[in-house]
Design a protein around this motif. Structure first.
Motif, PDB file in Angstrom:
ATOM      1  N   ILE A  19     -29.653  -6.692  18.368  1.00 15.41           N
ATOM      2  CA  ILE A  19     -30.098  -5.303  18.178  1.00 15.41           C
ATOM      3  C   ILE A  19     -30.674  -5.113  16.774  1.00 15.41           C
ATOM      4  CG2 ILE A  19     -29.325  -2.884  18.116  1.00 15.41           C
ATOM      5  CD1 ILE A  19     -27.505  -3.576  20.486  1.00 15.41           C
ATOM      6  N   THR A  52     -21.306  -8.846  15.418  1.00 11.41           N
ATOM      7  CA  THR A  52     -21.191  -9.495  16.740  1.00 11.41           C
ATOM      8  C   THR A  52     -22.546 -10.078  17.161  1.00 11.41           C
ATOM      9  OG1 THR A  52     -21.740  -7.529  18.025  1.00 11.41           O
ATOM     10  CG2 THR A  52     -19.400  -7.828  17.456  1.00 11.41           C
ATOM     11  N   SER A  72     -21.227  -3.825  15.412  1.00 11.27           N
ATOM     12  CA  SER A  72     -21.201  -4.290  16.804  1.00 11.27           C
ATOM     13  C   SER A  72     -22.483  -3.860  17.511  1.00 11.27           C
ATOM     14  CB  SER A  72     -19.935  -3.802  17.516  1.00 11.27           C
ATOM     15  OG  SER A  72     -19.988  -2.405  17.664  1.00 11.27           O
ATOM     16  N   GLY A  73     -22.600  -4.279  18.772  1.00  7.50           N
ATOM     17  CA  GLY A  73     -23.868  -4.168  19.490  1.00  7.50           C
ATOM     18  C   GLY A  73     -24.175  -2.819  20.098  1.00  7.50           C
ATOM     19  N   ALA A  74     -24.143  -1.789  19.285  1.00 10.84           N
ATOM     20  CA  ALA A  74     -24.591  -0.470  19.746  1.00 10.84           C
ATOM     21  C   ALA A  74     -25.896  -0.152  19.039  1.00 10.84           C
ATOM     22  CB  ALA A  74     -23.555   0.600  19.416  1.00 10.84           C
ATOM     23  N   SER A  75     -26.640   0.758  19.617  1.00 11.51           N
ATOM     24  CA  SER A  75     -27.817   1.249  18.922  1.00 11.51           C
ATOM     25  C   SER A  75     -27.337   1.962  17.647  1.00 11.51           C
ATOM     26  CB  SER A  75     -28.566   2.222  19.835  1.00 11.51           C
ATOM     27  OG  SER A  75     -29.761   2.620  19.226  1.00 11.51           O
ATOM     28  N   ASN A 118     -12.596 -11.860  19.293  1.00 13.01           N
ATOM     29  CA  ASN A 118     -13.506 -12.310  18.234  1.00 13.01           C
ATOM     30  C   ASN A 118     -12.999 -11.779  16.888  1.00 13.01           C
ATOM     31  OD1 ASN A 118     -14.593  -9.685  17.683  1.00 13.01           O
ATOM     32  ND2 ASN A 118     -16.026  -9.897  19.375  1.00 13.01           N
ATOM     33  N   ALA A 173     -24.121  -9.516  19.966  1.00  9.69           N
ATOM     34  CA  ALA A 173     -24.965  -8.450  20.540  1.00  9.69           C
ATOM     35  C   ALA A 173     -25.634  -7.671  19.413  1.00  9.69           C
ATOM     36  CB  ALA A 173     -24.126  -7.522  21.416  1.00  9.69           C
ATOM     37  N   ALA A 174     -24.892  -7.442  18.333  1.00 11.80           N
ATOM     38  CA  ALA A 174     -25.445  -6.693  17.196  1.00 11.80           C
ATOM     39  C   ALA A 174     -26.571  -7.481  16.520  1.00 11.80           C
ATOM     40  CB  ALA A 174     -24.348  -6.372  16.193  1.00 11.80           C
ATOM     41  N   SER A 209     -19.704  -0.287  19.472  1.00  5.48           N
ATOM     42  CA  SER A 209     -20.047  -0.241  20.907  1.00  5.48           C
ATOM     43  C   SER A 209     -18.815   0.158  21.721  1.00  5.48           C
ATOM     44  CB  SER A 209     -20.535  -1.619  21.369  1.00  5.48           C
ATOM     45  OG  SER A 209     -19.433  -2.487  21.488  1.00  5.48           O
ATOM     46  N   MET A 210     -19.033   0.583  22.931  1.00  6.86           N
ATOM     47  CA  MET A 210     -17.924   0.967  23.813  1.00  6.86           C
ATOM     48  C   MET A 210     -17.092  -0.250  24.193  1.00  6.86           C
ATOM     49  SD  MET A 210     -17.857   4.157  23.941  1.00  6.86           S
ATOM     50  CE  MET A 210     -18.427   4.136  22.263  1.00  6.86           C
ATOM     51  N   LYS A 211     -17.750  -1.418  24.237  1.00  7.95           N
ATOM     52  CA  LYS A 211     -16.995  -2.644  24.535  1.00  7.95           C
ATOM     53  C   LYS A 211     -16.050  -2.986  23.385  1.00  7.95           C
ATOM     54  CE  LYS A 211     -17.536  -7.513  24.433  1.00  7.95           C
ATOM     55  NZ  LYS A 211     -18.477  -8.557  24.007  1.00  7.95           N
ATOM     56  N   THR A 212     -16.560  -2.917  22.165  1.00 10.51           N
ATOM     57  CA  THR A 212     -15.710  -3.214  21.002  1.00 10.51           C
ATOM     58  C   THR A 212     -14.604  -2.177  20.887  1.00 10.51           C
ATOM     59  OG1 THR A 212     -17.298  -4.544  19.781  1.00 10.51           O
ATOM     60  CG2 THR A 212     -15.770  -3.259  18.461  1.00 10.51           C
ATOM     61  N   ARG A 220     -21.890   5.493  18.952  1.00  4.53           N
ATOM     62  CA  ARG A 220     -23.197   6.125  19.078  1.00  4.53           C
ATOM     63  C   ARG A 220     -23.447   6.550  20.524  1.00  4.53           C
ATOM     64  NH1 ARG A 220     -27.128   6.737  21.936  1.00  4.53           N
ATOM     65  NH2 ARG A 220     -26.324   4.854  22.891  1.00  4.53           N
ATOM     66  N   GLU A 221     -22.688   5.981  21.422  1.00  9.81           N
ATOM     67  CA  GLU A 221     -22.928   6.149  22.862  1.00  9.81           C
ATOM     68  C   GLU A 221     -23.007   7.627  23.290  1.00  9.81           C
ATOM     69  OE1 GLU A 221     -23.369   3.430  24.740  1.00  9.81           O
ATOM     70  OE2 GLU A 221     -23.874   4.735  26.372  1.00  9.81           O
TER      71      GLU A 221
HETATM   72  C1  LIG Z   1     -30.853  -2.346  22.674  1.00  8.91           C
HETATM   73  C2  LIG Z   1     -29.413  -2.170  23.085  1.00  8.91           C
HETATM   74  C3  LIG Z   1     -28.753  -1.021  22.717  1.00  8.91           C
HETATM   75  C4  LIG Z   1     -27.419  -0.831  23.074  1.00  8.91           C
HETATM   76  N1  LIG Z   1     -26.796   0.297  22.672  1.00  8.91           N
HETATM   77  C5  LIG Z   1     -25.487   0.487  22.960  1.00  8.91           C
HETATM   78  C6  LIG Z   1     -24.809   1.639  22.477  1.00  8.91           C
HETATM   79  O1  LIG Z   1     -25.358   2.484  21.778  1.00  8.91           O
HETATM   80  N2  LIG Z   1     -23.483   1.752  22.770  1.00  8.91           N
HETATM   81  C7  LIG Z   1     -22.818   0.798  23.495  1.00  8.91           C
HETATM   82  O2  LIG Z   1     -21.622   0.968  23.705  1.00  8.91           O
HETATM   83  N3  LIG Z   1     -23.437  -0.293  23.974  1.00  8.91           N
HETATM   84  C8  LIG Z   1     -24.758  -0.488  23.727  1.00  8.91           C
HETATM   85  N4  LIG Z   1     -25.403  -1.614  24.190  1.00  8.91           N
HETATM   86  C9  LIG Z   1     -24.649  -2.569  25.018  1.00  8.91           C
HETATM   87  C10 LIG Z   1     -23.819  -3.527  24.167  1.00  8.91           C
HETATM   88  O3  LIG Z   1     -24.669  -4.245  23.277  1.00  8.91           O
HETATM   89  C11 LIG Z   1     -23.044  -4.507  25.072  1.00  8.91           C
HETATM   90  O4  LIG Z   1     -22.050  -3.825  25.772  1.00  8.91           O
HETATM   91  C12 LIG Z   1     -22.438  -5.656  24.299  1.00  8.91           C
HETATM   92  O5  LIG Z   1     -21.728  -6.482  25.184  1.00  8.91           O
HETATM   93  C13 LIG Z   1     -21.520  -5.186  23.199  1.00  8.91           C
HETATM   94  O6  LIG Z   1     -20.931  -6.303  22.589  1.00  8.91           O
HETATM   95  P1  LIG Z   1     -20.138  -6.214  21.220  1.00  8.91           P
HETATM   96  O7  LIG Z   1     -19.235  -5.042  21.320  1.00  8.91           O
HETATM   97  O8  LIG Z   1     -19.399  -7.501  21.134  1.00  8.91           O
HETATM   98  O9  LIG Z   1     -21.142  -6.077  20.136  1.00  8.91           O
HETATM   99  C14 LIG Z   1     -26.736  -1.811  23.842  1.00  8.91           C
HETATM  100  C15 LIG Z   1     -27.416  -2.979  24.203  1.00  8.91           C
HETATM  101  C16 LIG Z   1     -28.738  -3.159  23.834  1.00  8.91           C
HETATM  102  C17 LIG Z   1     -29.445  -4.431  24.241  1.00  8.91           C
END
Ligand SMILES: Cc1cc2nc3c(=O)[nH]c(=O)nc-3n(C[C@H](O)[C@H](O)[C@H](O)COP(=O)(O)O)c2cc1C
Length: 190
Positions: A44, A38, A11-14, A103, A40-41, A89-92, A124-125
């Motif tokens: 990233i 995802t 998912s979209g976390a660093s 999804n 977002a991932a 990610s915190m959203k996932t 990772r947050e």
């Molecule tokens: C470069 C970048 C780094 C991010 N790192 C984090 C992270 O470490 N933890 C987190 O919860 N969200 C992070 N985000 C925000 C998530 O990508 C965002 O909330 C996204 O909607 C998550 O969607 P997903 O859970 O469907 O992948 C980051 C966004 C970007 C652009």
């Protein structure tokens, strides 16, 4: 036991490097991997490690589009050892905690929960808000393993790869898979 089969979500976390290394290691261990990434991932992955989605998919045995809710991993009848979301990610994490399966990654995690299978989330947050912590506590009480991407330093890491391998090694420990990714406390050498 037949083929060892695991679902891997990115998912979209660093920290997408954790998911990439996990796929690589599982392939070496002959574990069949089913990957869902995802949107977002995907972005990233491009910005952090310069990989396009098709390059990442090549690391898995099977991959699925994140909006394909009719994929095999959306059903409990598709048997697996469980699922790892790395990074999570915190959203996932919130979506999983509340059964909001909008999804395929979220649905696959929901299935792991309802079927009583192993579910490992790698957040990772930092820092963490009370919302994040409450969601994690809710999940931990349901038996989910919350495995933060927090490498240790007692094994004297020298490279970023050593730090990543520590976290991936801890994931494998939770799955009961043997490895030599990090030197354990009390072990002189590998
Ligand atoms: C470069 C970048 C780094 C991010 N790192 C984090 C992270 O470490 N933890 C987190 O919860 N969200 C992070 N985000 C925000 C998530 O990508 C965002 O909330 C996204 O909607 C998550 O969607 P997903 O859970 O469907 O992948 C980051 C966004 C970007 C652009």
């Amino acid at each position: 036991m037949g083929v060892q089969r695991l679902i891997v979500g990115i998912s979209g976390a660093s920290g997408c490097v954790y998911g990439l290394r996990l796929l690589e290691v599982l392939r070496n261990l002959n574990v069949e991997t089913h990957l869902v990434v995802t949107r977002a991932a995907e972005k990233i992955l491009e910005s952090e490690v310069g990989l396009e989605i098709w390059e990442v998919r090549k690391l898995a045995s099977q991959w699925y589009e994140v909006d394909d809710l009719s994929a095999p991993i959306a059903s409990g009848s598709f048997s697996t050892m469980g699922m790892v979301v790395a990074p999570c990610s915190m959203k996932t994490l919130a979506g999983i905690a509340y059964g909001y399966s909008e999804n395929l990654l979220l649905r696959a995690a929901d299935v792991a929960l309802k079927e009583g299978r192993r579910l490992i989330l790698v957040p990772r947050e930092t820092p963490l808000s009370s919302i994040h912590l409450e969601n994690m506590l809710k999940l931990a009480r349901m038996g989910v393993v919350i495995l933060p991407a927090s490498p240790a330093y007692y094994h004297k890491p020298k490279t970023i790869e050593d730090l990543v391998d520590y976290v991936v090694g801890k994931i494998l420990d939770c799955l009961g898979l043997e490895h030599k990714l990090y030197r354990r406390w009390g072990e002189d050498k590998f």
